[in-house]
Design a protein around this motif. Structure first.
Motif, PDB file in Angstrom:
ATOM      1  N   GLN A  36       0.826  -1.205   0.000  1.00 41.92           N
ATOM      2  CA  GLN A  36       0.000   0.000   0.000  1.00 41.92           C
ATOM      3  C   GLN A  36       0.859   1.253   0.000  1.00 41.92           C
ATOM      4  O   GLN A  36       0.527   2.243  -0.672  1.00 41.92           O
ATOM      5  CB  GLN A  36      -0.936  -0.008   1.211  1.00 41.92           C
ATOM      6  N   ALA A  39       1.989   1.873  -3.499  1.00 43.00           N
ATOM      7  CA  ALA A  39       0.900   2.423  -4.308  1.00 43.00           C
ATOM      8  C   ALA A  39       0.658   3.886  -3.962  1.00 43.00           C
ATOM      9  O   ALA A  39       0.407   4.716  -4.852  1.00 43.00           O
ATOM     10  CB  ALA A  39      -0.369   1.603  -4.090  1.00 43.00           C
ATOM     11  N   THR A  42       3.199   5.981  -5.669  1.00 42.48           N
ATOM     12  CA  THR A  42       2.892   6.136  -7.094  1.00 42.48           C
ATOM     13  C   THR A  42       1.784   7.157  -7.296  1.00 42.48           C
ATOM     14  O   THR A  42       1.842   8.001  -8.200  1.00 42.48           O
ATOM     15  CB  THR A  42       2.478   4.777  -7.680  1.00 42.48           C
ATOM     16  N   LEU A  88      -4.664   0.381 -11.081  1.00 40.90           N
ATOM     17  CA  LEU A  88      -4.241  -0.281  -9.847  1.00 40.90           C
ATOM     18  C   LEU A  88      -4.971  -1.615  -9.735  1.00 40.90           C
ATOM     19  O   LEU A  88      -6.191  -1.661  -9.545  1.00 40.90           O
ATOM     20  CB  LEU A  88      -4.563   0.614  -8.646  1.00 40.90           C
ATOM     21  N   LYS A  96      -7.361  -1.138  -2.491  1.00 38.55           N
ATOM     22  CA  LYS A  96      -7.273  -0.344  -3.719  1.00 38.55           C
ATOM     23  C   LYS A  96      -8.223   0.848  -3.678  1.00 38.55           C
ATOM     24  O   LYS A  96      -7.843   1.972  -4.012  1.00 38.55           O
ATOM     25  CB  LYS A  96      -7.581  -1.236  -4.932  1.00 38.55           C
ATOM     26  N   THR A 189      -9.248   1.207 -10.362  1.00 38.79           N
ATOM     27  CA  THR A 189      -8.928   0.023  -9.570  1.00 38.79           C
ATOM     28  C   THR A 189      -9.626  -1.172 -10.206  1.00 38.79           C
ATOM     29  O   THR A 189     -10.704  -1.037 -10.780  1.00 38.79           O
ATOM     30  CB  THR A 189      -9.400   0.161  -8.109  1.00 38.79           C
ATOM     31  N   LEU A 221      -0.058  -0.915 -12.067  1.00 39.46           N
ATOM     32  CA  LEU A 221       0.622  -1.244 -10.814  1.00 39.46           C
ATOM     33  C   LEU A 221      -0.128  -2.375 -10.128  1.00 39.46           C
ATOM     34  O   LEU A 221      -1.325  -2.262  -9.866  1.00 39.46           O
ATOM     35  CB  LEU A 221       0.673  -0.022  -9.890  1.00 39.46           C
ATOM     36  N   HIS A 222       0.580  -3.460  -9.836  1.00 38.94           N
ATOM     37  CA  HIS A 222      -0.017  -4.599  -9.137  1.00 38.94           C
ATOM     38  C   HIS A 222       0.151  -4.393  -7.633  1.00 38.94           C
ATOM     39  O   HIS A 222       1.277  -4.251  -7.141  1.00 38.94           O
ATOM     40  CB  HIS A 222       0.635  -5.906  -9.581  1.00 38.94           C
ATOM     41  N   LEU A 223      -0.955  -4.356  -6.925  1.00 34.35           N
ATOM     42  CA  LEU A 223      -0.936  -4.168  -5.479  1.00 34.35           C
ATOM     43  C   LEU A 223      -0.866  -5.546  -4.817  1.00 34.35           C
ATOM     44  O   LEU A 223      -1.850  -6.283  -4.765  1.00 34.35           O
ATOM     45  CB  LEU A 223      -2.196  -3.429  -5.030  1.00 34.35           C
TER      46      LEU A 223
END
Length: 390
Positions: A36, A39, A42, A88, A96, A189, A221-223
């Motif tokens: 997190q 993210a 970013t 995301l 997310k 998301t 972006l992979h959370l």
């Protein structure tokens, strides 16, 4: 489409989403999570690039991008200086939506909108339908649709980006191409990576250019957060409240607030086989409806399937005792429960009796035994932690 300007940054949010996120961790409102944090970093970078972002809605002179659209020549390039958006992606319950909400609250963009993606598409279909009625003989509603969206939002934040409907897939490519060409920035998301959108569906080959466009205009972006916060919220939450009284209603109010962070949701419309199914309240993948609205009218398996796939949790008010005297409603309730169960949709209920006492005697009581068993299982912790199947 009811676009409203987003709120101005509140106290504590003016420095951007990353400081706001860290402040919540420090205050104990959130638990530290490296994924997190990444993210949020970013989103902080995008927040900086978007400060004061306000592209003109005026059509340029001849040769500009709007004039080229009016000549029906799609222009995939965004105007120079348009920031890249963000896609995301991660498993359910990883935070997310929470992160995007922080970003949206902080974003210093005069025209911005946060909306559930399904609701956005429903609104688009309605606008296209109204435009065609008002402009018979005109072939292309996409440019005026993009103009109207852009006039009200240069930043679009989509929650739960997902594509299940072929009619959505048919218009997405051209609509997003038009939005990007006007300078719209998108943050989304999703539980699904771009390359897996609409996977295995008929006509997907025609959808691939849209996937390429998303990957071109949005950073992905992979959370990879370790905790499933959504499951933690529902784990231990009482899901069956009886009888139907003020206490049960307050319990359902509390459950909706706990699961969504909102006291009240917004109405939503699902389009099923060309018909509209009105959903009373929705927020963050949770729907709330009254029993009579779901089972007291002529809805069928396709309607309940749409509900079960679009929402991970249903909060259902006022399930009465069932029997031969209201068998049509009982039969629809059985179909609804089957759809929810098959898709691991969670159910929070106020009812006049426990599941095994809802339909105790009379014709077709035996039919309800399986439904009662499923309703009991759906209250178990083992069921509540299962992932939702869309």
């Amino acid at each position: 489409m009811d676009f409203q300007p987003g709120p101005s940054p509140a106290t504590g949010l003016a420095a951007g989403p990353l400081p706001a996120y860290r402040a919540r961790v420090t205050a104990g409102q959130l638990k530290p999570d490296p994924a997190q944090e990444l993210a949020a970093e970013t989103l902080q970078d995008l927040w900086r690039r978007l400060r004061g972002y306000d592209p003109s809605t005026e059509a340029p002179d001849q040769g500009g991008f709007l004039s080229r659209f009016f000549r029906r020549k799609p222009v995939p390039e965004a105007p120079e200086g348009t920031p890249q958006g963000l896609y995301l992606v991660g498993e359910v319950g990883r935070g997310k939506s929470m992160l995007m909400d922080l970003f949206f609250a902080c974003a210093e963009v005069p025209r911005k909108q946060r909306i559930h993606f399904h609701q956005f598409m429903q609104d688009c279909h309605q606008r296209i339908h109204r435009w065609k009625q008002a402009n018979p003989g005109e072939a292309d509603p996409i440019p005026p649709l993009a103009d109207s969206i852009f006039a009200q939002a240069a930043l679009l934040c989509f929650d739960e980006f997902q594509v299940h409907d072929i009619t959505d897939a048919m218009i997405l490519g051209r609509l997003f191409e038009a939005l990007f060409a006007r300078g719209v920035v998108v943050v989304a998301t999703s539980n699904t990576a771009p390359d897996d959108l609409f996977k295995g569906r008929p006509g997907r080959d025609a959808f691939l250019p849209f996937i390429a466009l998303i990957k071109q205009r949005l950073n992905v972006l992979h959370l990879e957060a370790e905790r499933d916060y959504r499951r933690e919220r529902i784990r231990g939450l009482p899901t069956w409240h009886c009888p139907v009284d003020g206490r049960a209603e307050r319990a359902l109010d509390s459950a909706f607030l706990e699961l969504t962070g909102q006291a009240q949701g917004a109405p939503c419309r699902l389009t099923v086989l060309g018909r509209n199914v009105e959903v009373t309240e929705t927020a963050r993948g949770v729907a709330r409806m009254d029993f009579d609205a779901l089972c007291g009218r002529a809805l069928g398996p396709a309607d309940y399937l749409a509900l079960a796939t679009h929402f991970h949790t249903l909060v259902l008010d006022g399930v009465p005792r069932l029997g031969p005297e209201n068998f049509d409603r009982a039969r629809r309730f059985v179909t609804l429960v089957d759809a929810l169960y098959e898709h691991r949709c969670k159910l929070v209920v106020s009812a006049e009796a426990p599941p095994d006492s809802l339909y105790e005697s009379g014709q077709n009581a035996a039919m309800f035994e399986r439904t009662a068993s499923r309703l009991m299982e759906m209250q178990s912790q083992d069921y509540l932690v299962l992932p939702h199947l869309t």
